[in-house]
Design an enzyme around this catalytic site. Structure first.
Site, PDB file in Angstrom:
ATOM      1  N   CYS A   2       0.964  -0.970   0.014  1.00 20.56           N
ATOM      2  CA  CYS A   2       0.431   0.070  -0.341  1.00 20.56           C
ATOM      3  C   CYS A   2       0.684   1.237   0.043  1.00 20.56           C
ATOM      4  O   CYS A   2       1.844   0.828   0.623  1.00 20.56           O
ATOM      5  CB  CYS A   2      -0.272  -0.281   1.203  1.00 20.56           C
ATOM      6  SG  CYS A   2      -2.137  -1.861   1.568  1.00 20.56           S
ATOM      7  N   ARG A  27       0.981   1.247  -6.360  1.00 22.44           N
ATOM      8  CA  ARG A  27       1.846   0.701  -4.856  1.00 22.44           C
ATOM      9  C   ARG A  27      -0.267   0.400  -4.515  1.00 22.44           C
ATOM     10  O   ARG A  27       0.232  -0.846  -4.185  1.00 22.44           O
ATOM     11  CB  ARG A  27       1.858   0.954  -3.809  1.00 22.44           C
ATOM     12  CG  ARG A  27       3.305   1.470  -4.227  1.00 22.44           C
ATOM     13  CD  ARG A  27       3.217   2.338  -2.204  1.00 22.44           C
ATOM     14  NE  ARG A  27       4.007   1.498  -1.721  1.00 22.44           N
ATOM     15  CZ  ARG A  27       5.836   0.854  -1.604  1.00 22.44           C
ATOM     16  NH1 ARG A  27       6.190   1.286  -2.561  1.00 22.44           N
ATOM     17  NH2 ARG A  27       5.683  -0.074  -0.871  1.00 22.44           N
ATOM     18  N   TRP A  74      -4.164  -1.513  -1.167  1.00 19.84           N
ATOM     19  CA  TRP A  74      -4.090  -3.109  -1.859  1.00 19.84           C
ATOM     20  C   TRP A  74      -4.134  -3.905  -1.457  1.00 19.84           C
ATOM     21  O   TRP A  74      -3.826  -4.741   0.075  1.00 19.84           O
ATOM     22  CB  TRP A  74      -2.821  -3.243  -3.059  1.00 19.84           C
ATOM     23  CG  TRP A  74      -3.156  -3.669  -3.385  1.00 19.84           C
ATOM     24  CD1 TRP A  74      -3.299  -3.342  -5.715  1.00 19.84           C
ATOM     25  CD2 TRP A  74      -2.441  -5.152  -3.971  1.00 19.84           C
ATOM     26  NE1 TRP A  74      -3.246  -4.970  -6.445  1.00 19.84           N
ATOM     27  CE2 TRP A  74      -2.490  -5.687  -5.603  1.00 19.84           C
ATOM     28  CE3 TRP A  74      -2.211  -6.166  -2.731  1.00 19.84           C
ATOM     29  CZ2 TRP A  74      -2.173  -7.362  -5.703  1.00 19.84           C
ATOM     30  CZ3 TRP A  74      -1.831  -7.360  -3.353  1.00 19.84           C
ATOM     31  CH2 TRP A  74      -2.047  -7.782  -4.343  1.00 19.84           C
ATOM     32  N   ASN A 100       1.502  -0.180   5.784  1.00 22.98           N
ATOM     33  CA  ASN A 100       1.464  -1.289   5.189  1.00 22.98           C
ATOM     34  C   ASN A 100       2.434  -2.669   5.702  1.00 22.98           C
ATOM     35  O   ASN A 100       3.135  -2.044   6.067  1.00 22.98           O
ATOM     36  CB  ASN A 100       2.277  -0.674   3.888  1.00 22.98           C
ATOM     37  CG  ASN A 100       3.356  -1.011   2.649  1.00 22.98           C
ATOM     38  OD1 ASN A 100       2.610  -2.688   2.001  1.00 22.98           O
ATOM     39  ND2 ASN A 100       4.384  -0.977   2.214  1.00 22.98           N
ATOM     40  N   GLY A 101       1.599  -3.511   4.528  1.00 28.34           N
ATOM     41  CA  GLY A 101       2.799  -4.996   5.703  1.00 28.34           C
ATOM     42  C   GLY A 101       1.771  -5.799   6.038  1.00 28.34           C
ATOM     43  O   GLY A 101       0.282  -5.773   5.419  1.00 28.34           O
ATOM     44  N   GLU A 476       8.208 -12.765 -20.759  1.00 34.85           N
ATOM     45  CA  GLU A 476       8.365 -12.111 -20.834  1.00 34.85           C
ATOM     46  C   GLU A 476       7.301 -10.749 -21.467  1.00 34.85           C
ATOM     47  O   GLU A 476       6.272 -10.239 -21.152  1.00 34.85           O
ATOM     48  CB  GLU A 476       9.374 -11.257 -20.497  1.00 34.85           C
ATOM     49  CG  GLU A 476       9.700  -9.046 -20.909  1.00 34.85           C
ATOM     50  CD  GLU A 476       8.649  -9.194 -19.497  1.00 34.85           C
ATOM     51  OE1 GLU A 476       8.390  -9.586 -18.652  1.00 34.85           O
ATOM     52  OE2 GLU A 476       8.307  -7.572 -18.583  1.00 34.85           O
ATOM     53  N   LYS A 480       3.397  -9.258 -20.492  1.00 36.81           N
ATOM     54  CA  LYS A 480       3.547  -7.945 -20.722  1.00 36.81           C
ATOM     55  C   LYS A 480       1.349  -7.759 -20.987  1.00 36.81           C
ATOM     56  O   LYS A 480       0.620  -7.032 -20.579  1.00 36.81           O
ATOM     57  CB  LYS A 480       3.899  -7.160 -21.405  1.00 36.81           C
ATOM     58  CG  LYS A 480       5.595  -7.081 -21.417  1.00 36.81           C
ATOM     59  CD  LYS A 480       5.709  -5.560 -20.384  1.00 36.81           C
ATOM     60  CE  LYS A 480       5.202  -6.429 -19.029  1.00 36.81           C
ATOM     61  NZ  LYS A 480       6.768  -6.864 -17.780  1.00 36.81           N
ATOM     62  N   GLU A 483      -0.736  -8.999 -17.967  1.00 31.05           N
ATOM     63  CA  GLU A 483      -2.197  -8.199 -17.392  1.00 31.05           C
ATOM     64  C   GLU A 483      -1.979  -6.721 -17.369  1.00 31.05           C
ATOM     65  O   GLU A 483      -2.686  -5.785 -16.761  1.00 31.05           O
ATOM     66  CB  GLU A 483      -0.165  -7.768 -16.345  1.00 31.05           C
ATOM     67  CG  GLU A 483       1.667  -7.653 -17.064  1.00 31.05           C
ATOM     68  CD  GLU A 483       2.422  -6.650 -16.509  1.00 31.05           C
ATOM     69  OE1 GLU A 483       2.400  -7.363 -15.201  1.00 31.05           O
ATOM     70  OE2 GLU A 483       3.113  -7.224 -16.878  1.00 31.05           O
ATOM     71  N   HIS A 499       4.766 -30.614 -27.423  1.00 32.70           N
ATOM     72  CA  HIS A 499       4.485 -32.410 -26.531  1.00 32.70           C
ATOM     73  C   HIS A 499       3.018 -31.220 -25.719  1.00 32.70           C
ATOM     74  O   HIS A 499       3.045 -31.628 -24.550  1.00 32.70           O
ATOM     75  CB  HIS A 499       5.741 -31.677 -25.804  1.00 32.70           C
ATOM     76  CG  HIS A 499       7.047 -32.467 -25.995  1.00 32.70           C
ATOM     77  ND1 HIS A 499       7.467 -33.524 -26.174  1.00 32.70           N
ATOM     78  CD2 HIS A 499       8.298 -31.589 -26.707  1.00 32.70           C
ATOM     79  CE1 HIS A 499       8.317 -33.773 -27.040  1.00 32.70           C
ATOM     80  NE2 HIS A 499       9.004 -32.649 -27.490  1.00 32.70           N
ATOM     81  N   LYS A 598       2.469  -2.045  -8.136  1.00 34.95           N
ATOM     82  CA  LYS A 598       3.942  -1.974  -8.363  1.00 34.95           C
ATOM     83  C   LYS A 598       5.219  -3.158  -7.010  1.00 34.95           C
ATOM     84  O   LYS A 598       6.403  -3.349  -7.871  1.00 34.95           O
ATOM     85  CB  LYS A 598       4.571  -0.574  -8.363  1.00 34.95           C
ATOM     86  CG  LYS A 598       5.755  -0.419  -9.278  1.00 34.95           C
ATOM     87  CD  LYS A 598       5.688   0.158 -10.395  1.00 34.95           C
ATOM     88  CE  LYS A 598       7.443  -0.229 -11.117  1.00 34.95           C
ATOM     89  NZ  LYS A 598       7.139  -1.090 -12.325  1.00 34.95           N
TER      90      LYS A 598
HETATM   91  C1  F6R Z   1       5.278  -7.362 -13.934  1.00 33.46           C
HETATM   92  C2  F6R Z   1       5.580  -6.717 -12.667  1.00 33.46           C
HETATM   93  C3  F6R Z   1       6.069  -7.521 -12.207  1.00 33.46           C
HETATM   94  C4  F6R Z   1       7.515  -7.178 -11.037  1.00 33.46           C
HETATM   95  C5  F6R Z   1       7.786  -8.163  -9.627  1.00 33.46           C
HETATM   96  C6  F6R Z   1       8.646  -7.681  -9.019  1.00 33.46           C
HETATM   97  O1  F6R Z   1       5.606  -6.243 -15.175  1.00 33.46           O
HETATM   98  O2  F6R Z   1       6.091  -5.356 -13.246  1.00 33.46           O
HETATM   99  O3  F6R Z   1       5.917  -8.758 -12.220  1.00 33.46           O
HETATM  100  O4  F6R Z   1       8.932  -7.730 -12.093  1.00 33.46           O
HETATM  101  O5  F6R Z   1       6.901  -7.805  -8.304  1.00 33.46           O
HETATM  102  O6  F6R Z   1       9.259  -5.872  -8.690  1.00 33.46           O
HETATM  103  P1  F6R Z   1      10.951  -5.986  -8.475  1.00 33.46           P
HETATM  104  O7  F6R Z   1      11.064  -5.442  -9.991  1.00 33.46           O
HETATM  105  O8  F6R Z   1      10.122  -4.522  -7.793  1.00 33.46           O
HETATM  106  O9  F6R Z   1      11.371  -6.789  -7.573  1.00 33.46           O
END
Ligand code: F6R
Length: 603
Positions: A2, A27, A74, A100-101, A476, A480, A483, A499, A598
């Site tokens: 959060c 966040r 969140w 937060n936590g 990756e 993208k 998400e 397979h 994030k």
């Molecule tokens: C996807 C994304 C997440 C982060 C993951 C790790 O676009 O951003 O999958 O890569 O939560 O976050 P960090 O890099 O901040 O440790």
């Protein structure tokens, strides 16, 4: 995960709490609220929705108060309801808390407090903290002692801020396994989950460490140990980023802005001192075993690292998703754990590093956020300097991390004599060309990719295929797409397809293939054979490809010929654009997609 913001000031707060949580919305953004002191009373304004929605309903701006805290949530404990939104208060509304936590022992504490007559208005773990402080205050009559007493009873992770009419000139804050910093301004001080909470007002920050709490007033602050109560002398860190860098700068979304910032972010990363890379190379060379860690996108970056180290340095390392590391961790003093993280705060990665350190392993990291937990806990950090990544979806940070792992692999390849000097010069030249080549792709192919995205936005299922080092790129790229568009996209190695998954191929499932340049020889040929397999079953294959002779694709985005070393980066940028434009075609909330935050700072 959060966002926390707080202001204590000689001047009215006005819009500063609103702005603070607005800039922290990446966040979490299911509900938000503020608490401030007015005539020695706590006033709470909170509701469900984004910061702007809550502002419209409850008015979070133009506050005349001088002390306040705010939160954007969140949800982890309890549904998304107004009652569960922060701030939370004690029975007598004498203590307001944002958190937060996760408080691991909240159920036991709640039961104890209930027995003592406390009434709870929410389902959250946070609310018990306000009641605990109240419980201690009734006994000792001193806010700081009550604060400390309550914190000492908490297990789990927390970043906290608290205000009380009994201390109307102060914000109390604390940190344990969740980030919290103090912003040191002129005639105002701040608290925040990170510097986005106050970057418009000050770049000077004091970073709390685990087990520390702060008492912040208009013109001073002190940081103390939660265990001993001793005052801790903390250094002020100056954040090198400008608030302008955190703004959209004319782009409709941060995601598009950050995709376009990649050439500059790569240039910056190419200028990171070789010594910095060499230090990590020393550590890899000295270790018996190296583990590359990340989660989500950064796991795919780690997997890319495994491939590039095998390719360029003939070195076998293991990439592991941070959330799984604890189950297979066999590190000891001869191991190196090299973590990758944009935020530097991701819980699973922090915990894996901590665990490995306890076992005696050496640690290093590639991190974007200066002063973050991971940046400070490892033996050596490479700060990637990619500037703020505001969009929840990672683009530029991930691409730069891959580039830095490529630099590391080159350094080790030279030391292990796998790469000869002439080849090394060729590779260096290829890396130097990368920013320009990304620029060309962005300038020349964005329109084509946008049109394709709008044409195919109705497709609900995608397979993303790549072989060799294009496999982590395909994973990756699929992430993208998932998400940001909420469309199902599954990444896999081309060879895996036959397979089992070929069974899914029909006219409703589209396949995206990342084809290497023909100079990659067998890798190119094998990739094209995957295209054939899908086409033979009537599937539609969308390709990013370097060779005009790759004419079996149903639809092809032509990439300009390039050096093999940097060839995986360009389809990655293309796939970022495809995901972005598909999301805009579907009118998705691009910068804040659903169910994603994030910085995942909880288990
Ligand atoms: C996807 C994304 C997440 C982060 C993951 C790790 O676009 O951003 O999958 O890569 O939560 O976050 P960090 O890099 O901040 O440790």
């Amino acid at each position: 995960m959060c966002g926390i913001s707080g202001v204590v000031s000689f001047h009215p707060i006005d819009d500063r709490l609103y702005e603070g949580v607005h800039h922290l919305e990446y966040r979490g953004y299911d509900s938000c609220g503020v608490a401030f002191l007015e005539n020695r009373h706590i006033e709470i304004r909170k509701d469900i929705g984004t910061v702007d929605e809550v502002d419209t309903k409850r008015n979070l701006r133009h506050l005349a108060a001088h002390v306040g805290i705010a939160h954007t949530r969140w949800a982890t404990h309890g549904k998304v309801t107004r009652e569960n939104a922060h701030p939370h208060t004690s029975c007598g509304c004498e203590f307001a808390v944002v958190h937060n936590g996760i408080i691991a022992n909240y159920k036991e504490l709640r039961e104890e407090l209930k027995k003592k007559g406390h009434k709870f208005g929410s389902e959250t773990d946070t609310e018990i903290i306000a009641h605990l402080i109240e419980e201690h205050f009734v006994r000792c009559g001193d806010v700081e002692r009550a604060w400390v007493g309550a914190l000492r009873q908490l297990q789990g992770s927390f970043a906290l801020a608290m205000i009380s009419p009994h201390e109307p000139e102060h914000i109390f804050c604390a940190r344990h396994e969740s980030p919290l910093i103090i912003g040191v301004g002129a005639e105002s001080n701040y608290v925040g989950s990170d510097f986005n909470a106050f970057i418009d007002y000050t770049k000077n920050t004091v970073i709390l460490d685990d087990g520390e709490y702060g008492v912040v007033s208009k013109d001073s602050y002190s940081v103390k140990s939660l265990r001993s109560g001793d005052v801790i002398d903390k250094a002020v860190t100056v954040i090198p980023w400008d608030s302008e860098l955190s703004r959209k700068g004319g782009y409709p979304h941060y995601m598009l802005k950050e995709i376009h910032e990649q050439p500059q972010a790569v240039r910056t990363a190419l200028n990171i001192a070789s010594d910095d890379i060499a230090t990590v190379a020393d550590m890899v060379m000295a270790a018996k075993r190296t583990y590359l860690l990340g989660v989500g996108t950064t796991y795919y970056v780690a997997l890319y690292g495994q491939y590039i180290l095998a390719t360029l340095a003939d070195l076998d390392v293991s990439s592991v998703s941070s959330d799984e590391f604890r189950y297979i961790d066999k590190t000891d003093a001869s191991s190196l754990v090299l973590a990758v993280s944009q935020s530097g705060e991701t819980y699973d990665t922090v915990m894996s590093l901590r665990h490995a350190k306890e076992r005696g392993a050496k640690t290093a990291a590639v991190v974007n956020v200066v002063g973050s937990s991971i940046a400070r806990m490892v033996d050596h950090v490479i700060l990637q300097g990619s500037g703020p990544e505001v969009c929840v979806v990672s683009t530029k940070a991930a691409l730069v991390q891959m580039l830095l792992l490529t630099r590391l692999a080159l350094e080790i390849g030279v030391r292990r004599k796998v790469i000869k000097p002439a080849k090394h010069r060729e590779y260096e030249a290829a890396l130097t060309a990368l920013p320009g080549e990304i620029e060309t792709l962005l300038n020349e192919q964005s329109g084509i990719i946008r049109a394709a995205a709008y044409r195919h936005a109705h497709i609900q299922n995608w397979l993303f295929l790549g072989r060799g080092i294009y496999y982590p790129i395909a994973l990756e790229a699929a992430l993208k797409m998932k998400e940001v568009t909420y469309i199902h996209a599954e990444g896999m190695p081309g060879g895996f397809l036959k397979h089992g998954t070929l069974s899914l191929v029909d006219d409703k499932l589209y396949t995206l293939v990342m084809a290497p340049p023909p100079s990659c020889g067998e890798l190119h040929a094998m990739t094209m054979s995957s295209v054939e397999e899908v086409k033979a079953r009537g599937g539609f294959v969308f390709g990013f490809s370097y060779d005009e002779k790759d004419d079996i694709f149903s639809e092809r985005v032509a990439l300009a010929p390039t050096h093999e070393l940097i060839s995986p980066f360009l389809p990655l940028v293309g796939a970022q654009l495809l995901a972005y434009f598909t999301a805009t075609a579907l009118k998705r909330n691009v910068d804040k997609p659903r169910s994603l935050a994030k910085s995942v700072t909880v288990a």
